[in-house]
Write an enzyme that holds these catalytic residues in place. Structure first.
Site, PDB file in Angstrom:
ATOM      1  N   GLY A  91      94.292  87.213  41.132  1.00  0.00           N
ATOM      2  CA  GLY A  91      94.705  88.611  41.153  1.00  0.00           C
ATOM      3  C   GLY A  91      93.523  89.477  41.570  1.00  0.00           C
ATOM      4  N   GLN A 118      91.986  91.669  39.976  1.00  0.00           N
ATOM      5  CA  GLN A 118      90.980  91.744  38.901  1.00  0.00           C
ATOM      6  C   GLN A 118      90.739  90.373  38.275  1.00  0.00           C
ATOM      7  OE1 GLN A 118      88.867  93.964  37.723  1.00  0.00           O
ATOM      8  NE2 GLN A 118      89.427  95.510  39.224  1.00  0.00           N
ATOM      9  N   SER A 119      90.805  89.326  39.069  1.00  0.00           N
ATOM     10  CA  SER A 119      90.674  87.965  38.550  1.00  0.00           C
ATOM     11  C   SER A 119      89.293  87.695  37.942  1.00  0.00           C
ATOM     12  CB  SER A 119      90.918  86.982  39.704  1.00  0.00           C
ATOM     13  OG  SER A 119      90.460  85.693  39.363  1.00  0.00           O
ATOM     14  N   ASN A 120      89.292  87.230  36.713  1.00  0.00           N
ATOM     15  CA  ASN A 120      88.033  86.809  36.070  1.00  0.00           C
ATOM     16  C   ASN A 120      87.514  85.523  36.705  1.00  0.00           C
ATOM     17  OD1 ASN A 120      87.922  88.805  33.892  1.00  0.00           O
ATOM     18  ND2 ASN A 120      89.782  87.801  33.149  1.00  0.00           N
ATOM     19  N   CYS A 133      87.887  84.575  39.830  1.00  0.00           N
ATOM     20  CA  CYS A 133      87.245  84.853  41.123  1.00  0.00           C
ATOM     21  C   CYS A 133      85.856  85.456  40.924  1.00  0.00           C
ATOM     22  CB  CYS A 133      88.130  85.791  41.955  1.00  0.00           C
ATOM     23  SG  CYS A 133      89.603  84.940  42.582  1.00  0.00           S
TER      24      CYS A 133
END
Ligand SMILES: *Cc1c(COP(=O)(O)O)cnc(C)c1O
Length: 335
Positions: A71, A73-75, A77
């Site tokens: 997403g 706001q992916s943690n 990534c």
């Protein structure tokens, strides 16, 4: 147990701490936090445990580029971007977004930018239906530059990343004995792509934790996670020739706390996050840990954990996800 190659990136073991003030103020059984929000600074959270194994495999394969998804706001990534920078990989993130996001970049996205990751923004429907084409396109793109790409699935939840929470289970075995936590134990966490829970299910069997492992899903539904976790366990078991040692009813999903959808949080969830910050000095996040923790409180109220004195909640991190919610938190403060 013989572990595959692993890079030591995370600050482990992480502490197991009781939420004394919070639980006392609400008359709750003791909730213990396994502080996996303390695994690193920028790359903190649960993903770094999985990436210790994924990135070791990438090194072994002599990859130059890490390609992964998530997403906006992916943690996962963000952790990949920072660890890639630390280890000298080029990182390419394919982020779910209708288009280029508006400035200013914030939260995890800001950190992706700082870490120098290449960013592609792909609408949700396209990412869902054309993930393989997108992946093949970038692998080819880098191959033409003479670079080899290592692809990591969403959340690093595959047979390799799986090892992260098998290894964490060995830590929990020590935590349980140091703190004298009686059996059967209850371990609860936010489930998003299933890898943390599947690793803990296998680790529970391997290290005799005598625990019930509960995942509170923050997206999709129970059926989806039952399938996903079974698939992860099967893939791990066939890749490494190991017996996962679980029964189907060891996959415990607590559905009903997704609310309006992935990445959306109700005011009640935000209030719980603020209460935990006030009473414990611990930061939960609106997308995963706050939503799941609020779900856990609801389940305790409904009686699911009646008779249980100790519950272990895995604090899987995610604090940078607070910042995109600044307006909502500020509004809550208003009378
Ligand atoms: C990814 C994530 C989870 C979910 O873990 P999975 O292994 O993907 O199920 C939970 N909490 C946070 C903060 C996360 O970033």
């Amino acid at each position: 147990m013989q572990f595959p190659p692993r890079l030591r990136l995370a600050q482990t073991p992480t502490p197991l701490q009781p939420m004394q003030r919070f639980c006392l103020s609400r008359g709750l059984p003791t909730i213990w936090l396994k502080r996996d929000d303390l695994t690193h600074s920028g790359a903190s959270g649960n993903k770094i445990r999985k990436l210790e194994f994924s990135l070791a495999e990438a090194r072994q394969q002599e990859a130059d580029v890490l390609l992964t998804y998530g997403g906006l706001q992916s943690n996962h990534c963000r952790a990949t971007a920072l660890l890639g920078a630390q280890l000298g990989f080029k990182v390419h993130l394919v982020l779910r977004a209708p288009g280029e996001p508006e400035a200013p970049y914030q939260g995890n996205l800001l950190l992706d930018l700082l870490a120098g990751a290449e960013l592609s923004f792909v609408p949700a429907a396209e990412l869902k239906h054309k993930a393989q084409e997108i992946e093949a396109k970038w692998v080819e793109h880098y191959a033409q530059q003479g670079l080899k790409t290592y692809c990591i699935p969403i959340g690093a939840s595959d047979a390799t990343g799986f090892w992260g929470y098998v290894a964490a289970s060995a830590e929990l075995a020590t935590d349980f004995s140091i703190h004298d936590i009686p059996t059967p134990r209850d371990i609860v966490m936010a489930t998003g792509s299933g890898g943390t829970q599947s690793g803990l299910i296998a680790g529970n069997a391997a290290f005799n934790l005598e625990a019930r492992v509960w995942g509170i899903n923050v997206c999709d539904d129970e059926a989806w996670f039952q399938n996903k976790i079974q698939a992860d366990l099967t893939a791990w078991s066939s890749k490494y020739g190991l017996e996962p040692g679980y029964r189907l009813d060891d996959i415990r999903i607590i559905d009903g706390h997704v609310g309006e959808g992935y990445g959306k949080a109700s005011d009640e969830v935000l209030r719980t996050i603020a209460d935990v910050a006030k009473l414990e000095g611990v930061l939960l996040d609106p997308v995963y840990t706050g939503k799941a923790f609020h779900g856990l409180l609801t389940e305790i109220q409904r009686g699911r954990f009646d008779g249980v004195d100790d519950i272990v909640f895995i604090h899987t991190g995610g604090m940078f996800g607070l910042f995109p919610f600044q307006d909502r938190f500020t509004a809550l403060k208003a009378p």
